[in-house]
Design a protein around this motif. Sequence first.
Motif, PDB file in Angstrom:
ATOM      1  N   THR A 104      -0.349  -7.693   5.312  1.00  0.00           N
ATOM      2  CA  THR A 104       0.254  -9.000   5.332  1.00  0.00           C
ATOM      3  C   THR A 104       1.593  -9.000   5.992  1.00  0.00           C
ATOM      4  N   ALA A 105       2.323  -7.761   5.400  1.00  0.00           N
ATOM      5  CA  ALA A 105       3.593  -7.743   5.928  1.00  0.00           C
ATOM      6  C   ALA A 105       3.654  -7.765   7.612  1.00  0.00           C
ATOM      7  N   PHE A 106       2.774  -6.989   8.119  1.00  0.00           N
ATOM      8  CA  PHE A 106       2.827  -6.716   9.690  1.00  0.00           C
ATOM      9  C   PHE A 106       2.008  -7.731  10.095  1.00  0.00           C
ATOM     10  N   GLY A 107       0.857  -8.185   9.266  1.00  0.00           N
ATOM     11  CA  GLY A 107      -0.152  -9.030  10.151  1.00  0.00           C
ATOM     12  C   GLY A 107       0.239 -10.251  10.136  1.00  0.00           C
ATOM     13  N   VAL A 108       1.136 -10.930   9.271  1.00  0.00           N
ATOM     14  CA  VAL A 108       1.629 -12.367   9.069  1.00  0.00           C
ATOM     15  C   VAL A 108       2.903 -12.442   9.179  1.00  0.00           C
ATOM     16  N   PRO A 109       3.719 -11.944  10.201  1.00  0.00           N
ATOM     17  CA  PRO A 109       5.163 -11.973  10.136  1.00  0.00           C
ATOM     18  C   PRO A 109       6.036 -13.339   9.946  1.00  0.00           C
ATOM     19  N   LEU A 110       6.962 -13.498   9.274  1.00  0.00           N
ATOM     20  CA  LEU A 110       7.609 -14.649   8.886  1.00  0.00           C
ATOM     21  C   LEU A 110       9.006 -14.619   9.557  1.00  0.00           C
ATOM     22  N   ASP A 111       9.349 -15.728  10.038  1.00  0.00           N
ATOM     23  CA  ASP A 111      10.836 -15.704  10.529  1.00  0.00           C
ATOM     24  C   ASP A 111      11.899 -15.789   9.481  1.00  0.00           C
ATOM     25  N   GLY A 112      12.896 -14.896   9.846  1.00  0.00           N
ATOM     26  CA  GLY A 112      13.970 -14.718   8.764  1.00  0.00           C
ATOM     27  C   GLY A 112      13.789 -13.582   7.715  1.00  0.00           C
ATOM     28  N   LEU A 154      -5.998  -8.800   3.234  1.00  0.00           N
ATOM     29  CA  LEU A 154      -6.524  -8.267   4.389  1.00  0.00           C
ATOM     30  C   LEU A 154      -7.276  -9.498   5.147  1.00  0.00           C
ATOM     31  N   ALA A 155      -7.597 -10.523   4.475  1.00  0.00           N
ATOM     32  CA  ALA A 155      -8.080 -11.524   5.187  1.00  0.00           C
ATOM     33  C   ALA A 155      -7.107 -12.066   6.126  1.00  0.00           C
ATOM     34  N   ALA A 156      -5.998 -12.147   5.672  1.00  0.00           N
ATOM     35  CA  ALA A 156      -4.972 -12.773   6.487  1.00  0.00           C
ATOM     36  C   ALA A 156      -4.421 -11.752   7.480  1.00  0.00           C
ATOM     37  N   GLY A 157      -4.102 -10.607   7.097  1.00  0.00           N
ATOM     38  CA  GLY A 157      -3.355  -9.703   7.877  1.00  0.00           C
ATOM     39  C   GLY A 157      -3.958  -8.888   8.791  1.00  0.00           C
ATOM     40  N   LEU A 158      -5.482  -8.569   8.327  1.00  0.00           N
ATOM     41  CA  LEU A 158      -5.987  -7.659   9.307  1.00  0.00           C
ATOM     42  C   LEU A 158      -7.504  -8.042   9.753  1.00  0.00           C
ATOM     43  N   LEU A 159      -8.088  -9.099   9.149  1.00  0.00           N
ATOM     44  CA  LEU A 159      -9.229  -9.681   9.787  1.00  0.00           C
ATOM     45  C   LEU A 159      -9.020 -10.421  10.928  1.00  0.00           C
ATOM     46  N   PRO A 160      -8.163 -11.441  11.113  1.00  0.00           N
ATOM     47  CA  PRO A 160      -8.272 -12.186  12.480  1.00  0.00           C
ATOM     48  C   PRO A 160      -8.268 -11.295  13.602  1.00  0.00           C
ATOM     49  N   PRO A 161      -7.376 -10.472  13.864  1.00  0.00           N
ATOM     50  CA  PRO A 161      -7.319  -9.780  15.229  1.00  0.00           C
ATOM     51  C   PRO A 161      -8.570  -8.947  15.196  1.00  0.00           C
ATOM     52  N   ALA A 162      -9.237  -8.481  14.097  1.00  0.00           N
ATOM     53  CA  ALA A 162     -10.337  -7.652  14.532  1.00  0.00           C
ATOM     54  C   ALA A 162     -11.684  -8.787  14.886  1.00  0.00           C
ATOM     55  N   LEU A 163     -11.676  -9.697  14.317  1.00  0.00           N
ATOM     56  CA  LEU A 163     -12.556 -10.857  14.908  1.00  0.00           C
ATOM     57  C   LEU A 163     -12.309 -11.152  16.302  1.00  0.00           C
ATOM     58  N   VAL A 164     -10.996 -11.246  16.672  1.00  0.00           N
ATOM     59  CA  VAL A 164     -10.885 -11.799  17.905  1.00  0.00           C
ATOM     60  C   VAL A 164     -11.213 -10.417  19.038  1.00  0.00           C
ATOM     61  N   ALA A 165     -11.271  -9.212  18.507  1.00  0.00           N
ATOM     62  CA  ALA A 165     -11.602  -8.189  19.195  1.00  0.00           C
ATOM     63  C   ALA A 165     -12.937  -7.924  19.384  1.00  0.00           C
ATOM     64  N   LEU A 166     -13.961  -8.513  18.461  1.00  0.00           N
ATOM     65  CA  LEU A 166     -15.525  -8.556  18.660  1.00  0.00           C
ATOM     66  C   LEU A 166     -15.795  -9.217  20.159  1.00  0.00           C
ATOM     67  N   ASP A 224      -3.418   0.082  13.452  1.00  0.00           N
ATOM     68  CA  ASP A 224      -2.050  -0.424  14.254  1.00  0.00           C
ATOM     69  C   ASP A 224      -0.955  -0.606  13.289  1.00  0.00           C
ATOM     70  N   ILE A 225      -1.383  -0.489  11.856  1.00  0.00           N
ATOM     71  CA  ILE A 225      -0.411  -0.684  10.797  1.00  0.00           C
ATOM     72  C   ILE A 225       0.408   0.451  10.914  1.00  0.00           C
ATOM     73  N   PRO A 226       1.745   0.363  10.918  1.00  0.00           N
ATOM     74  CA  PRO A 226       2.787   1.402  11.166  1.00  0.00           C
ATOM     75  C   PRO A 226       2.487   2.362   9.659  1.00  0.00           C
ATOM     76  N   GLY A 227       2.318   3.578   9.984  1.00  0.00           N
ATOM     77  CA  GLY A 227       1.932   4.646   9.055  1.00  0.00           C
ATOM     78  C   GLY A 227       0.913   4.922   8.537  1.00  0.00           C
ATOM     79  N   CYS A 228      -0.383   3.839   8.997  1.00  0.00           N
ATOM     80  CA  CYS A 228      -1.631   4.069   8.333  1.00  0.00           C
ATOM     81  C   CYS A 228      -2.449   5.200   8.995  1.00  0.00           C
ATOM     82  N   ARG A 229      -3.200   5.614   8.208  1.00  0.00           N
ATOM     83  CA  ARG A 229      -3.963   6.850   8.546  1.00  0.00           C
ATOM     84  C   ARG A 229      -5.268   6.599   7.935  1.00  0.00           C
ATOM     85  N   LEU A 230      -6.435   7.261   8.327  1.00  0.00           N
ATOM     86  CA  LEU A 230      -7.708   7.303   7.819  1.00  0.00           C
ATOM     87  C   LEU A 230      -7.753   8.518   6.842  1.00  0.00           C
TER      88      LEU A 230
END
Length: 333
Positions: free
Chosen positions: A252-260, A109-121, A301-307
């Motif tokens: 992480t899968a969607f938040g930190v995409p890797l080539d290939g 969550l630190a890698a995949g979710l937190l960075p865009p949230a901090l940018v949005a502040l 924004d994560i595909p399929g995510c719901r509260l």
Amino acid sequence: MLSMHKNAFDIRQLEAFSAVMSAGSITGAARLLGRSQPAVSRLIQDLEAELGYALLYRTSGRIQPTSRGLRFHAEVERHLASLVHIRERAEAIGNDEPATLTVAATPSLAAGLLPPALVALAPELLSRHLHVQALAAENVVQAVLARSADLGISSLPLEHPGLDIHWIAEAPCVVAMAANDPFASQDVVRLSDLGNGRIITLANPYRLRHRINEVFARAGVVPERMIDVNASLTALSLVRSGLGFAIIEPATAFGVPLDGIVLRKLDQHIPFLFGAISAAVVPQSPTVTALIETVRVQALDIPGCRLVEANAVDGLDNAVYGKSIAQKETPYE
């Protein structure tokens, strides 16, 4: 024995011990601190005399921490970090700025979710000093309870009377595979098709891995080969190297995409449950309140995510812990 009535530790002693633990030698610690080697040795000796027990073994010119030294080091690190935070917060108060913010989150969550949230502040809400701690889920909870972190973002379970849970979200796990894999042409991959390959997944048996194991058992799939990892990013790196398929959480899968690497849905639902927490009965700063909301928005924004609805939180036990023995033994009618 250490007396509660003795004076507080000399901060220089604690800094010297911390530097020795980081450098692995008195000589290295002296260079880090800009002090002489004899001065650092003396500070360590004085600290040990104050404590009444040895912190370091000294043999053949080499040093290593004692078991007590390792335990004490964890306390020293927390104390020194707290002093840094106090200074930063004092400066913020003097400058009428937002207070220093410390966020503890699991690595995914630190890698995949937190960075865009901090940018949005909003820029005016983000303090000059920001601390992000990537910790195991259990340590995220402890950091929030100890108030060494203002906010925690962690996977479930999060049950503790000292926590306020602001929201809980659920998102389906995915399978990551090489872009040139034959299964990459499918939108949905059957779990049974992966059994002959090498499965890469998370190791902690009391969190997501517990749910993954249950799904494999329910589908009657016994993987022939497996690799256990303690971080989703490691799993993705192994996939990119051609070592197998990774079944991982989606942050992480969607938040930190890797080539290939491509991500595909599974025909079996494996829920990844996570939430935002803070210490109970502690007033939240405007920054923390705003960050709780921006992380929630980014999570959706994560595909399929719901509260998870507030009235459904009590019904998460099966998803988090699996079915109880009684439930497993009760036949279906």
